[in-house]
Design an enzyme around this catalytic site. Structure first.
Site, PDB file in Angstrom:
ATOM      1  N   PRO A 276       0.823  -1.215   0.000  1.00 41.34           N
ATOM      2  CA  PRO A 276       0.000   0.000   0.000  1.00 41.34           C
ATOM      3  C   PRO A 276       0.852   1.257   0.000  1.00 41.34           C
ATOM      4  O   PRO A 276       1.911   1.305   0.628  1.00 41.34           O
ATOM      5  CB  PRO A 276      -0.788  -0.103   1.311  1.00 41.34           C
ATOM      6  CG  PRO A 276       0.082  -0.931   2.204  1.00 41.34           C
ATOM      7  CD  PRO A 276       0.840  -1.878   1.306  1.00 41.34           C
ATOM      8  N   CYS A 346       1.403  29.381 -16.316  1.00 36.75           N
ATOM      9  CA  CYS A 346       0.775  29.827 -17.561  1.00 36.75           C
ATOM     10  C   CYS A 346       0.240  28.666 -18.379  1.00 36.75           C
ATOM     11  O   CYS A 346       0.746  28.376 -19.470  1.00 36.75           O
ATOM     12  CB  CYS A 346       1.788  30.607 -18.390  1.00 36.75           C
ATOM     13  SG  CYS A 346       2.622  31.828 -17.413  1.00 36.75           S
TER      14      CYS A 346
HETATM   15  N1  LLP Z   1       2.675  -1.462  -6.090  1.00 35.63           N
HETATM   16  C1  LLP Z   1       2.858  -1.178  -7.392  1.00 35.63           C
HETATM   17  C2  LLP Z   1       3.549  -2.156  -8.246  1.00 35.63           C
HETATM   18  C3  LLP Z   1       2.380   0.035  -7.915  1.00 35.63           C
HETATM   19  O1  LLP Z   1       2.554   0.299  -9.210  1.00 35.63           O
HETATM   20  C4  LLP Z   1       1.716   0.953  -7.070  1.00 35.63           C
HETATM   21  C5  LLP Z   1       1.223   2.218  -7.585  1.00 35.63           C
HETATM   22  C6  LLP Z   1       1.571   0.609  -5.713  1.00 35.63           C
HETATM   23  C7  LLP Z   1       2.049  -0.603  -5.258  1.00 35.63           C
HETATM   24  C8  LLP Z   1       0.919   1.509  -4.722  1.00 35.63           C
HETATM   25  O2  LLP Z   1      -0.434   1.703  -5.036  1.00 35.63           O
HETATM   26  P1  LLP Z   1      -1.371   2.512  -4.031  1.00 35.63           P
HETATM   27  O3  LLP Z   1      -1.558   1.677  -2.797  1.00 35.63           O
HETATM   28  O4  LLP Z   1      -0.692   3.808  -3.720  1.00 35.63           O
HETATM   29  O5  LLP Z   1      -2.626   2.716  -4.784  1.00 35.63           O
HETATM   30  N2  LLP Z   1       0.200   8.973  -9.351  1.00 35.63           N
HETATM   31  C9  LLP Z   1      -1.096   8.326  -9.292  1.00 35.63           C
HETATM   32  C10 LLP Z   1      -1.013   6.948  -8.682  1.00 35.63           C
HETATM   33  C11 LLP Z   1      -0.051   6.026  -9.393  1.00 35.63           C
HETATM   34  C12 LLP Z   1       0.029   4.668  -8.774  1.00 35.63           C
HETATM   35  C13 LLP Z   1       1.100   3.861  -9.407  1.00 35.63           C
HETATM   36  N3  LLP Z   1       1.360   2.586  -8.810  1.00 35.63           N
HETATM   37  C14 LLP Z   1      -2.057   9.212  -8.532  1.00 35.63           C
HETATM   38  O6  LLP Z   1      -1.666  10.314  -8.119  1.00 35.63           O
HETATM   39  O7  LLP Z   1      -3.227   8.867  -8.358  1.00 35.63           O
END
Ligand code: LLP
Length: 422
Positions: A276, A346
């Protein structure tokens, strides 16, 4: 639940008024709450209590050393996707045996760094990557523990830019090809198969896609074991969503996610890893900004802040919603009116919210973007030569700047004039 609340009409981070931090560190500034980080880590840990597991916090969400060290002190592992993140995890004191290395394009240098550190395993995403890892490990006289990231062909029903488990997404190996992959891996020098990995996307607000994916992983694990592979660890990725609109969103709880994990893969006796990021860091952070001007437009007012898309890119990039609240609590029944909340960059995309119902915000007033602790500071840039936004960590009544705003001299000193310009 987080620790950003109004006390005596002023928004606090734990016991510290946010206005005091804005005064000390300037704006815009990210502010994180230790108690919230700790609580979110604990909630996941408790959801998997009684099951052999570790929580590999996804550094990509928020990789500030102070944040990672706070979690490492509680026993967190790390999910890293680059040598830089690996170095951060190690520097923050994460145990190498609880670090997993993910990512679709690991370089050989990154593989070497992971092997030298003695990480738990690599999540391998393709056959060519497997071959490269085998030769790197062999050359080092090392053994690379691996899990294959399978693509289960499940639609996570989240924003297209953060969905990763459909066959059209670039991630992993289609699950039907997994048995052939494992057969190949078993015969390769320098490779030890330890598990199966899956991650289907981020900001999931429904457990059903997890259930579909984990059920497929359980089926695959049984088959791989029958074919003689010692599958003993399941890395189930991250992705559990958070409420961005406090008023009307209630994503599933980590407790129910934990119960789902037990139900789908619990009988296999594997060690469980989860990755997570957002749920640990997201609601543990806010971005505090100051209103510079208020401008009357045609049929709308613009609230112009000193924060911009380079500081918090999620609204521009994913049309993401962040609650925006004034640091001074509005009086009960205070009027609200729709305004466009924008930054000074901008580009029309430098718009945080359109027609957002807000109480009056006047020049000089401070506001906070909530749920900005994940994918906020880490995605910030110096676009428009705006200094990288600083970060502050609060712990009870104390706070510390955990990344300072660079000076303009520091920023300019990174560039060099080539000899022909003189
Ligand atoms: N594991 C892997 C292989 C991942 O690619 C990701 C997130 C996570 C874990 C963690 O996922 P989470 O628990 O945070 O959902 N920048 C985007 C989110 C990109 C997520 C990419 N991978 C945003 O601001 O919503």
């Amino acid at each position: 639940m987080d620790h950003f609340t109004y006390r005596g009409g002023r928004l606090h981070a734990e016991d510290v008024p946010l206005a005091r931090i804005a005064e000390a560190a300037g704006t815009p500034v990210y502010v994180y709450s230790t108690a919230t980080l700790a609580r979110h880590f604990r909630v996941f840990d408790e959801a998997l209590a009684g099951t052999d597991h570790f929580i590999a916090y996804a550094l990509k969400a928020n990789s500030n050393l102070a944040v990672v060290a706070t979690l490492a002190r509680m026993g967190a592992g790390a999910d890293v996707v680059s040598e830089g993140e690996l170095r951060r995890a190690l520097a923050a004191g994460v145990e190498p045996a609880k670090i997993v290395f993910s990512g679709v394009g690991k370089t050989q240098a990154e593989m070497r760094a992971g092997l030298e550190a003695g990480i738990a395993h690599f999540n391998v995403e393709s056959e060519p990557e497997l071959e490269a890892l085998s030769s790197v490990a062999q050359a080092m006289g090392a053994t690379a523990r691996i899990a294959l990231r399978v693509n289960p062909g499940v639609d996570a029903k989240t924003h297209a830019k953060i969905s990763t488990g459909r066959y059209e997404d670039k991630f992993g190996v289609p699950i039907d090809r997994a048995p052939a992959f494992y057969a190949r891996a078993a015969g390769l020098p320098g490779i030890e198969v330890v598990g199966v990995d899956v991650h289907i996307g981020s900001q999931l607000t429904d457990l059903a896609p997890f259930e579909a994916a984990f059920t497929k992983v359980a089926g695959l694990t049984r088959r791989l074991r029958a074919e003689g592979h010692d599958i003993r660890r399941l890395d189930l990725g991250g992705g559990l969503g958070i409420p961005y609109r406090a008023s009307n969103e209630a994503p599933p709880l980590p407790f129910d996610y934990g119960a789902l994990i037990r139900r789908t893969v619990g009988d296999l006796g594997c060690q469980i890893v989860i990755e997570p990021g957002r749920l640990i860091a997201g609601n543990a952070g806010v971005l505090v900004a100051r209103c510079i001007y208020r401008k009357a437009g045609e049929g709308r007012d613009f609230v112009i802040l000193d924060a911009a898309m380079n500081d918090l890119v999620r609204p521009a990039m994913y049309d993401a919603w962040h609650d925006i609240v004034p640091l001074v609590e509005p009086a009960p029944g205070a009027p609200v009116a729709p305004v466009d909340v924008v930054g000074p960059v901008c580009e029309s995309g430098d718009t945080f919210a359109k027609a957002r119902e807000l109480p009056p915000v006047a020049p000089g007033d401070l506001v906070a973007f909530r749920s900005a602790g994940a994918y906020g500071a880490v995605m910030a840039s110096e676009y428009n030569t705006r200094p990288l936004v600083p970060e502050v960590l609060v712990n009870g009544a104390e706070f510390a700047v955990v990344r300072a705003r660079p000076t303009y001299d520091e920023m300019l000193a990174r560039d060099r004039l080539p000899p022909w310009v003189g």
